[in-house]
Each structure stands twice: as C-alpha cells, then as structure tokens.
Scaffold this motif. Sequence first.
Motif, PDB file in Angstrom:
ATOM      1  N   GLU A   1      37.327  37.063  32.471  1.00  0.00           N
ATOM      2  CA  GLU A   1      37.121  38.463  32.808  1.00  0.00           C
ATOM      3  C   GLU A   1      37.997  38.915  33.989  1.00  0.00           C
ATOM      4  O   GLU A   1      38.434  38.093  34.807  1.00  0.00           O
ATOM      5  N   LEU A   2      38.250  40.207  34.021  1.00  0.00           N
ATOM      6  CA  LEU A   2      39.174  40.803  34.979  1.00  0.00           C
ATOM      7  C   LEU A   2      38.901  40.380  36.417  1.00  0.00           C
ATOM      8  O   LEU A   2      39.823  40.000  37.158  1.00  0.00           O
ATOM      9  N   ALA A   3      37.629  40.433  36.835  1.00  0.00           N
ATOM     10  CA  ALA A   3      37.284  40.092  38.226  1.00  0.00           C
ATOM     11  C   ALA A   3      37.699  38.659  38.549  1.00  0.00           C
ATOM     12  O   ALA A   3      38.237  38.390  39.626  1.00  0.00           O
ATOM     13  N   MET A   4      37.492  37.743  37.598  1.00  0.00           N
ATOM     14  CA  MET A   4      37.855  36.340  37.816  1.00  0.00           C
ATOM     15  C   MET A   4      39.370  36.157  37.826  1.00  0.00           C
ATOM     16  O   MET A   4      39.897  35.306  38.536  1.00  0.00           O
TER      17      MET A   4
ATOM     18  N   LEU B   1      41.500  38.409  38.940  1.00  0.00           N
ATOM     19  CA  LEU B   1      41.943  38.904  40.245  1.00  0.00           C
ATOM     20  C   LEU B   1      41.668  37.852  41.318  1.00  0.00           C
ATOM     21  O   LEU B   1      42.488  37.630  42.215  1.00  0.00           O
ATOM     22  N   LEU B   2      40.531  37.186  41.204  1.00  0.00           N
ATOM     23  CA  LEU B   2      40.176  36.139  42.173  1.00  0.00           C
ATOM     24  C   LEU B   2      41.141  34.953  42.069  1.00  0.00           C
ATOM     25  O   LEU B   2      41.592  34.415  43.088  1.00  0.00           O
TER      26      LEU B   2
ATOM     27  N   GLN C   1      46.401  46.720  40.120  1.00  0.00           N
ATOM     28  CA  GLN C   1      45.368  45.853  40.697  1.00  0.00           C
ATOM     29  C   GLN C   1      45.971  44.565  41.243  1.00  0.00           C
ATOM     30  O   GLN C   1      45.587  44.101  42.315  1.00  0.00           O
TER      31      GLN C   1
ATOM     32  N   GLY D   1      42.810  52.299  40.483  1.00  0.00           N
ATOM     33  CA  GLY D   1      42.847  50.937  39.942  1.00  0.00           C
ATOM     34  C   GLY D   1      42.808  49.902  41.052  1.00  0.00           C
ATOM     35  O   GLY D   1      42.111  48.891  40.943  1.00  0.00           O
TER      36      GLY D   1
ATOM     37  N   LEU E   1      36.130  44.510  42.292  1.00  0.00           N
ATOM     38  CA  LEU E   1      36.001  43.396  41.343  1.00  0.00           C
ATOM     39  C   LEU E   1      36.256  42.063  42.035  1.00  0.00           C
ATOM     40  O   LEU E   1      35.561  41.071  41.803  1.00  0.00           O
ATOM     41  N   LEU E   2      37.264  42.070  42.891  1.00  0.00           N
ATOM     42  CA  LEU E   2      37.652  40.856  43.614  1.00  0.00           C
ATOM     43  C   LEU E   2      36.509  40.376  44.502  1.00  0.00           C
ATOM     44  O   LEU E   2      36.166  39.191  44.514  1.00  0.00           O
TER      45      LEU E   2
ATOM     46  N   ALA F   1      33.712  38.913  42.411  1.00  0.00           N
ATOM     47  CA  ALA F   1      34.043  37.568  41.921  1.00  0.00           C
ATOM     48  C   ALA F   1      33.944  36.557  43.059  1.00  0.00           C
ATOM     49  O   ALA F   1      33.412  35.465  42.891  1.00  0.00           O
TER      50      ALA F   1
END
Lengths: 179, 179
Positions: free
Chosen positions: A41-44, A46-47, A84, B83, B90-91, B94
């Motif tokens: 998923e997107l959040a992961m 980015l992390l 992002q 964005g 989101l970051l 996570a």
Amino acid sequence: MRVLGVDPGLTRCGFGIVENGSSQKLIMVGVGVIKTPTEIELAMRLLALENELIACINEYKPDVIAVERVFSQLNIRTAMATGQAAGVALLIAARSGIPVAMHTPTEVKAAVTGSGRADKKQVALMVQKLLSLKEIPKPVDATDALALAICHHWRGTGDARIATALAKEGARLKRVSKK
Amino acid sequence: MRVLGVDPGLTRCGFGIVENGSSQKLIMVGVGVIKTPTEIELAMRLLALENELIACINEYKPDVIAVERVFSQLNIRTAMATGQAAGVALLIAARSGIPVAMHTPTEVKAAVTGSGRADKKQVALMVQKLLSLKEIPKPVDATDALALAICHHWRGTGDARIATALAKEGARLKRVSKK
C-alpha cells in the motif's frame, strides 16, 4: 561540495551523488535507484522510500540535496505519486537540516546539454562525458539524478544557458496556465 | 474506534477526530486546522506539517487514519501540494504503525449526504447534524476532515450509497483518462 540529486518516483527513485574535487572537476561518488514494490500500500511505499533515502544520506553525507521539481506531467495519478516521492525527499532534507534545492527538468537539461529541449539520450551521454564514466548509468532515473546533481553544482555559477532555459520555461508555463 | 480524518493541504490541512461511542453514536473528539506559512520554503512547510500531525496523533491516539484521496484537481501545482501533504500524513501513519485508509471526495459526500455530488454546504450541515454539533466547524477543511472520519466509520458497514458513488466515480475517471 557534495550534492545528492534525487529524481523522485515511487516505483523507481533515482539518486546520484556528485562532488566537485579540488580541480573543480565533477566526480561521481555514488549512484543508484530505490524501488518500492507496487503491490504494497501507498503509505508503506512512502515509508520504504523514506528509509532508503535516510540510509542514502547517512552513507553519502551530502552537503545539499537537489530534487527534481515536476509540474508538467499530464497524468494526475503519476504527478501525485511523483509529488509524494519528492515530498518525502524534501521532508527528510528539512528534518536533517540539509539545504534543499529544486530544479526543473528544463533547467537540468539546459545545464548538462545547453538545451532545455534535449532528449533523454543526449542528457545521458553528457552525464557520462561530464563525469568521465565508462558507461551510462542505468536505469534512466539514475542518470537523471546525476544530471540534477551536476545542474545544482553549476547553477551557483549563474550559467547563462540555464537563465535562457528558465526564461523559455517561464513562457511555456504561462501558456499552460492559460488553458 | 477512533478515526482521525485528514483533509490534506499545505496552506490549510484539516483534521477531525470522530469516535463511535457505546451506542454506536458518532462523537466528535477533536477538530482543527494546521496552517503552514506560505512564505517559508516547501521543505520546511512539509516538516512543519509533519510535526503538527505527529503532535495531533500523540494527543488523540487514533486507531486509524483516513486521508482524502485526491486526483481530480485540474491545477497541477495545487494537486502536487495536496499530494505532498497527503504523502506526509500517509508516511506518519505508516511510521506509527497506524492503519491508514483513503477515501475520495465522492465517497465522503455519498457517505454523509447520500449523494456523491453534494455541495460543501450540504456536507457541512450533515456533519453538524450527525455529530450533534451546535455550530458548523470552520474553516471548511476542518468540516471536510470530520466528514472523512465519519465516512471511514461507515464504510465498514458496506453502505450501498457509497458503492453507488464509487461506480459513478469510476465512470467519471474513465472519461477523464480518455482526454
């Protein structure tokens, strides 16, 4: 001065570290690509990107970070992901207290080739030449990151080619915003 | 369950915390707006937003974070800033190990008003009603964040209104990508 160039992206984020030696000759210190799996998923993602970029900064200890400024992508989804990824790089820079600069693709192309309209191949060839590399680094995201770092080294000198490209880009942006 | 809704933005980032009490009645726990000064550089704005959002999470300890998924903005510069602000949220989610979900404006509108095409005022009125608030929270970013949190509470129930809105949005996206 050691510059970390970041060509932001979620699927592939290029990074390239360029230093000016004692003779002002530019030297490639490191280059690579950070990939994040599309299936998580997107959040992961980015992390994961954040963690890799932090590791990159810890390893190469850049004096400045140069990030590509993107606002000409027509696909809003791609633009969002790129934005992002760029945001993560900017955030890490601010958090680490490392100065950050943004350069547009046109500025980068103008810096390394003399033309803001140069194609990818021309940019890659010039990066290879300017850094005296045996081969063109791959993938193209890595080469673009090196080009960004080179651009940042040269923009301090007030290179006239870049000023010209900037003016051209300004004209183009005005046209775009009229739509 | 306590949901933190985030309406991402760099100039104004709305946040709203909504909890379902023992009677399943939704209760507003907190609401507000994070502003970052336009005169400071982008990297510092993202860092300021990150710090405020972390403080918000530490204060309200949400079980889940709901972030607005935006991809319909026509202005690429605004889309990029939104964005990036969403990316920061989101970051953090996570990094904190808090589950994160994204809902589109259409899904949110459909959840709180029954129509994916409802206007801002209608959404605000329903947020006020559903949370039994004396006044509509201001600015609109704060109300939107509460609406997002409400939407997240209700999406788990497989609300048919949201499914309908999703289908409509899918149709709209297909049209946009054809251009």
